[in-house]
Structure formats: C-alpha cells, structure tokens
Design an enzyme around this catalytic site. Structure first.
Site, short mmCIF file in Angstrom:
data_model
loop_
_atom_site.label_atom_id
_atom_site.label_comp_id
_atom_site.label_asym_id
_atom_site.label_seq_id
_atom_site.Cartn_x
_atom_site.Cartn_y
_atom_site.Cartn_z
N LEU A 330 11.26 -25.18 -25.58
CA LEU A 330 10.05 -24.68 -25.95
C LEU A 330 9.25 -24.04 -24.62
O LEU A 330 9.11 -24.99 -23.72
CB LEU A 330 9.21 -25.11 -26.79
CG LEU A 330 9.61 -25.65 -28.11
CD1 LEU A 330 8.77 -26.88 -28.62
CD2 LEU A 330 9.77 -24.51 -29.16
N ASP A 331 8.93 -22.76 -24.63
CA ASP A 331 7.84 -22.45 -23.50
C ASP A 331 6.57 -23.02 -23.92
O ASP A 331 6.32 -23.15 -25.00
CB ASP A 331 8.03 -20.99 -23.39
CG ASP A 331 7.18 -20.37 -22.51
OD1 ASP A 331 7.25 -21.20 -21.21
OD2 ASP A 331 6.17 -19.44 -22.59
#
Length: 665
Positions: A330-331
């Site tokens: 995940l960013d």
C-alpha cells in the site's frame, strides 16, 4: 410482443413443446393400459400393427425427441465444422441410436432433459450478467442543455463538450462533468456502488448514469458518449465477463480430449458386450455438461456481483490470481491517509499570549505563502473564527527553513529550528524540546516567532483514514499474510502511521524504482502481490505486481481501463471485499468441478453395475447442472460487509488521526 410470446421464443420454447408432446404420449399410452416410461420395443421403425393409441403415443414420443433434439444436432454439426467435438454430439448420437432401436421414451427423455439444462444455463448466464444489463439500463437517453439562453431537450449522445447541462430532481445525469452551480444529491450506486445519495456542490464531479434524488444542478460536460465513466465500466464488464480464467481454459482443453474418450469408451463397451443400450447410456452419462458450465457461470456471477458493488475485475484470470493474494503493498499518502495535511497542535510558549494569538500570527504570515503546509494553518484559523483576510505587507520565503513576513509592521517567522538561527534568535523557550516531541509523534512542527522572540509551536499532519485499521484487519481475515506500506515519506512518519493502523512491514523513503524493487522482493519471497497506488509515481510497481489495484477510479478513465482491479469508490473496505469475492468465486469454481466430476464417476459406476438407465442418467446429469448453477448463484446473493452506516454526502468524515505531513520546505 407479450411476455408469453417472448418466453416461448426464448430458450424455454423448445423444452415446453417437447414436454407437451411427452405428456400427450403418456396420456395415450396410459389410456391403453401401457406404462409409457417402460422399456422400448427394440425394433427398427414404428410398428403399424400396434393399437392406434400406442402408435400415436410412439409418434408423439418420436416427435418430442425430434423437437428437442434438432437444436442439439445443429449445435453438434456447427461444432464439428470447426473441428470441435462438443457434448451436443454425445447427446445427438445417443438420441438417434435410441430412436433406431425403438427406445422412444429414452430418446425423448434425453433430449428433453438436455433442452431443459440448456434453457437453465441460458437463463442463469443472463441472470449472472444482470449487473451489465443494469448498467446499460441506467444509461441516460436524453439531456436538458442550455443553448442560446434557452433550455433544450436533446438526445444524450448529442451533448457537446463543455456545454452546460441541467440536472433536475429525478433525472438521470447524461454526461460526466463538473458542477457549475446549484446543489443536489445524486444516487451514484450504479457507478461507485455507494448505496447512499451523495451531496453535490459547485466544483464537484458528477458521473453519467447517476440519478438526481433532489435539488438542481448546472453541470459543465467534460465526458460525453463513449468517453463517460459509465461507458467505460460497461465496456470493461463486457470484456471481463467474456475473459477466460486459467482453470476454464484448462477445462476446455480437457473436454476436447474427454468427449472423444467417452465416445471411444461407449463404442468399446458396445462391441465387447453387444449391448447397444449400454453403449448409448454411456454416451449420455458421460456428458460433461456440468463440468463445462461450472467455471464460466461462477466467473460471470463473481464479476457481475463485483460490478454491482463498484468493484471492476479485469477478467477470470485476474479473479483467480486475486484469490491467491498473500501480500498487499500500500502507498501511504492518499491511500492509508487522506493526502491532505491538517492542523493538529498549537503549543503556546509565551505566557502573555494564548492559542488564538499563536495560530493567528502563524496563519496570517502563511497567507502569502504557496507552500502546501500553509493551507492547513489558514483553514484551521478560519474554522476557529480568526481574522486572516488580506496579505502580509511583505513575504520572504527562506528555502529549506520557512517563511518570514511583516504584519502591521511586526516581523513574524514561521519555520523549523534552523530558521531561528537565521533570525538570530537564541532563546527558544523550550521550542526545541517541543519540536522533538511532536516529530516523535510523526507530525511536522513549525516554530512561530514574533519580533525576535519565540511565541509557540504549531504542528500539521496528514490524517489517517478511519477505515485504514479495519481494512488491514479484514485483509488478514481474508487470508492476506503480509500488509506492507511503501512510501516516499520519512521513516519516522511512516512508522507512526503503521503503529496506528497495524501494518505488518514499513518500507519508507522510497523512490518509484524502490517501490518496484520492493514488490519484486515480495514476489521472490513466494508471495502473490497486490499493489494499491495512485497510478502515477506508483506505475512501475503497479505494473510489476501480480494484481494492480486502482482506488477511487470513478474519476479516472485510464485507471478503469488499465488496472487489474478498479475500485470505483474511494473506500478502503472495498479492497478486502474484492479479495473476499475472488476467494469465494474460486471456492465455488472448485466446488462445481468436484460436483461435476463426482456425478460423472458415480453415474458411470452405476451403469456398469446396472440400474442406471439412459433417462435416469440424463436426469441425474441435469440435476448436477442445476446444482452447479445454484451454487454459482450464491455469489450474487452475498452482501458487502458493513462496518456501520456511512454519512450521507461525503465518505469518511471522522475526527482527524494525525500523522506526519512531510518535511517543512
């Protein structure tokens, strides 16, 4: 055309006609005191010496077999023309053979039951594609536009780019666009899957196919016709439902060998035993109908239900891969956090002043700044009713340190600790300790000095999305072993976010190529990796991951077309829902394969053991087809997990949970 006419002309017309003929034959046979479902005559042709009721009964049975069998034979011939041996060929040979040896009831029963199975398959595939039909149904036909100062109603396809479209209460939005004026609420369920109406005001984006539930909007058209989000979704779902999964392709290759194998087995059985009925029964029993439909019906149902929930999956192959996801990357900014800093702290260090004084001086000084950290100070001051209108008399940015402004003839400095040194301020009044404390919490502190003396410290931070922790919890519940944060932000801030949301691993201070390397590293560890990002600086990692996920894709046409999974709504909980849907669909596929194979094995054993006739075998076979269909239909009935009611209008509007917003200048 009446509903009855449509029904008869549809897939049910053939089995209805065949069934009526069988009923007539049974009535005639019973009137003569003969069991119509008993053994046949085992002779070539119809016997004219039989009583008229029995002769008519035989004729009706033959007619029933021909009515139901003709479409099957045509399908078999079409398949043979393209060098494919389909299951229709097995049924055709068995039915024709039964007619030749006088087993008229068996021939009628086999073709009738197969016709019912075909109708059920057609009906089920139509129903599982209902999500696509619903999307097409919401496509607007007309639009009301402003032309030459007057309202005109025109076909939706004739709206021009940049034209002003009027959306009245109850109307469908005919274009993608931006609200120019007015207020209203739109039902966007067909686009994003959001069940509650969304409030729209000036500057908000609207999507074609959404429906006004109140208010009046003036919209500037930015996407028309095939360029609307709705059109892209329809195109994507059409392609996805036709795309084959690896298991489906394997099953089709298996069938190309399996069907000739059954024909050869029946031929050998007939030659070795001299029992033609046994050979024909083997042909019927060996039909892999449930096996052939087991995969596509599950895929179409799974993709269709996903589309209803605003989850677009690229195709069966990606659905299968998504079921294997064991690591999610995940960013941070814009995914776990909002990507928009907010004021979190105001620390007063001058006893002669209060919070309003410190925030007011800082906000007024930042009024002349273009730095991203200026906006949260100005917004917070406005919320607290502080007067920040107007610009400073002068503004001097100090690169890497902060800003110095002159307000009412007084010099105000806002920035980091090195700015104090640049301003020759030696007495920090505890500012250094406060900066260290706030930095340790993952926030971005800024010291405020007035006329050469420190008066306080303000801090801003990005805010964690309220559903972030729940999303990660659900990902783990759905079998994801590792959730990894990949961010270009500093490690201290990243670890502060991770501690709050429960991320398993943090990789911070990454460049785009570093994120790509991180995804590859996870794959080398044996993980099937899903990458969630914004598609810009995360593009290399998204392309390398086994599954690339675009979130909030409703406003991004490119994301809808390119992402393996496009989550139309900017809702974190759609990610575990998508993985759960994929795992559920694959589980149904496996169950269907098991049902189909076990049915065929049991029937073949029953034939050789005795007791399973051609008609009984076909009845059980069609029952297995129905069971496979009903099993797949369960996917359509599953509902999205709920974590509580969402607020009407804007998704996710909780109290801020602050995290670091990055470095000051």
């Amino acid at each position: 055309m009446s509903a009855a006419t449509r029904w008869l002309r549809g897939p049910w017309g053939t089995p209805i006609a065949s069934g009526l003929l069988i009923v007539l034959a049974a009535i005639l046979s019973l009137s003569a005191g003969v069991n119509p479902f008993g053994a046949g005559h085992h002779e070539l042709g119809l016997s004219l010496d039989r009583p008229l009721p029995l002769l008519l009964s035989d004729l009706f049975m033959v007619a029933a077999a021909l009515v139901a069998g003709a479409p099957i034979l045509r399908a078999a011939v079409r398949a043979l023309r393209v060098r494919t041996i389909a299951i229709d060929l097995l049924v055709s040979i068995a039915a024709l053979g039964a007619l030749v040896i006088g087993e008229y009831w068996e021939a009628a029963a086999v073709t009738f039951l197969f016709a019912i199975g075909h109708a059920l398959e057609a009906r089920t595939m139509d129903r599982t594609r209902s999500a696509l039909a619903e999307l097409v149904a919401v496509a607007p036909d007309v639009a009301v536009v402003l032309r030459d100062g007057a309202q005109q109603e025109i076909p939706a396809a004739e709206v021009r780019p940049e034209e002003t479209v009027l959306i009245k209460n109850g109307a469908k939005v005919p274009v993608d666009g931006i609200v120019l004026g007015g207020t209203g609420a739109l039902d966007e369920a067909s686009i994003t899957g959001e069940s509650l109406p969304v409030e729209k005001v000036e500057g908000d984006q609207v999507f074609a196919g959404s429906i006004s539930t109140g208010g009046f909007l003036q919209v500037r058209a930015t996407g028309i016709g095939a360029d609307t989000t709705l059109a892209r979704i329809i195109h994507r779902v059409e392609e996805a439902q036709d795309a084959k999964a690896r298991t489906q392709s394997f099953m089709e290759r298996f069938s190309t060998w399996y069907t000739p194998g059954i024909i050869l087995l029946a031929l050998l059985a007939g030659l070795l035993t001299g029992d033609v009925v046994l050979a024909l029964t083997l042909l019927v029993i060996g039909c892999p109908g449930a096996l052939v439909i087991s995969i596509p019906v599950a895929i179409v149902a799974g993709i269709g239900r996903g589309a209803r929930s605003g989850i677009l999956i690229k195709g069966g192959d990606f659905l299968e891969t998504s079921a294997k996801i064991s690591a999610v990357a995940l960013d941070k900014t814009g995914t776990l956090t909002r990507g928009r800093p907010a004021l979190t702290d105001v620390t007063v260090l001058d006893p002669a002043l209060d919070r309003a004084d410190v925030l007011g001086w800082a906000a007024r000084a930042e009024a002349g700044s273009e730095h991203p950290l200026a906006r949260p100070l100005l917004e917070a001051a406005a919320v607290e009713g502080l007067a920040v209108q107007g610009l400073p008399e002068s503004t001097e940015p100090v690169p890497g340190k902060g800003i110095v402004a002159v307000l009412e003839g007084r010099r105000v400095a806002v920035g980091n600790l090195p700015l104090l040194a640049a301003e020759a301020i030696t007495e920090d009044r505890g500012a250094a300790a406060e900066v260290d404390r706030l930095s340790g919490l993952g926030r971005t502190p800024m010291v405020v000095a007035l006329e050469g003396r420190v008066i306080g410290v303000v801090a801003v931070a990005d805010t964690i999305r309220p559903a972030a922790a729940e999303m990660i919890e659900r990902l783990h519940a759905h079998g994801v072993q590792k959730v990894v944060m990949l961010t270009g932000d500093n490690r201290r801030v990243a670890e502060a976010v991770a501690a709050r949301v429960g991320v398993d691993e943090v990789r911070a201070e990454l460049l785009p190529e570093d994120k790509l390397a991180a995804v590859r590293d996870l794959q080398e560890q044996g993980h099937t990796v899903a990458m969630v990002g914004d598609g810009v600086n995360d593009a290399p990692a998204l392309a390398t991951a086994d599954i690339g996920v675009a979130m909030g894709a409703a406003g991004t046409g490119v994301a809808i077309e390119t992402a393996d999974i496009a989550l139309m709504q900017d809702d974190l909980l759609r990610l575990p829902e998508a993985i759960g849907l994929a795992r559920g669909t694959v589980a149904v596929m496996r169950q269907n394969i098991a049902i189909a194979l076990l049915t065929v094995i049991a029937l073949l054993a029953g034939v050789f053991a005795g007791g399973v006739t051609m008609a009984v075998g076909m009845l059980v076979h069609e029952a297995s087809v129905l069971l496979v269909i009903l099993n797949a239909m369960r996917l359509m009935r599953r509902r999205r997990e709920q974590s509580g009611p969402a607020p009407v209008g804007r998704a996710e509007t909780p109290a801020p949970q602050p995290v670091g917003a990055g470095q000051r200048r």
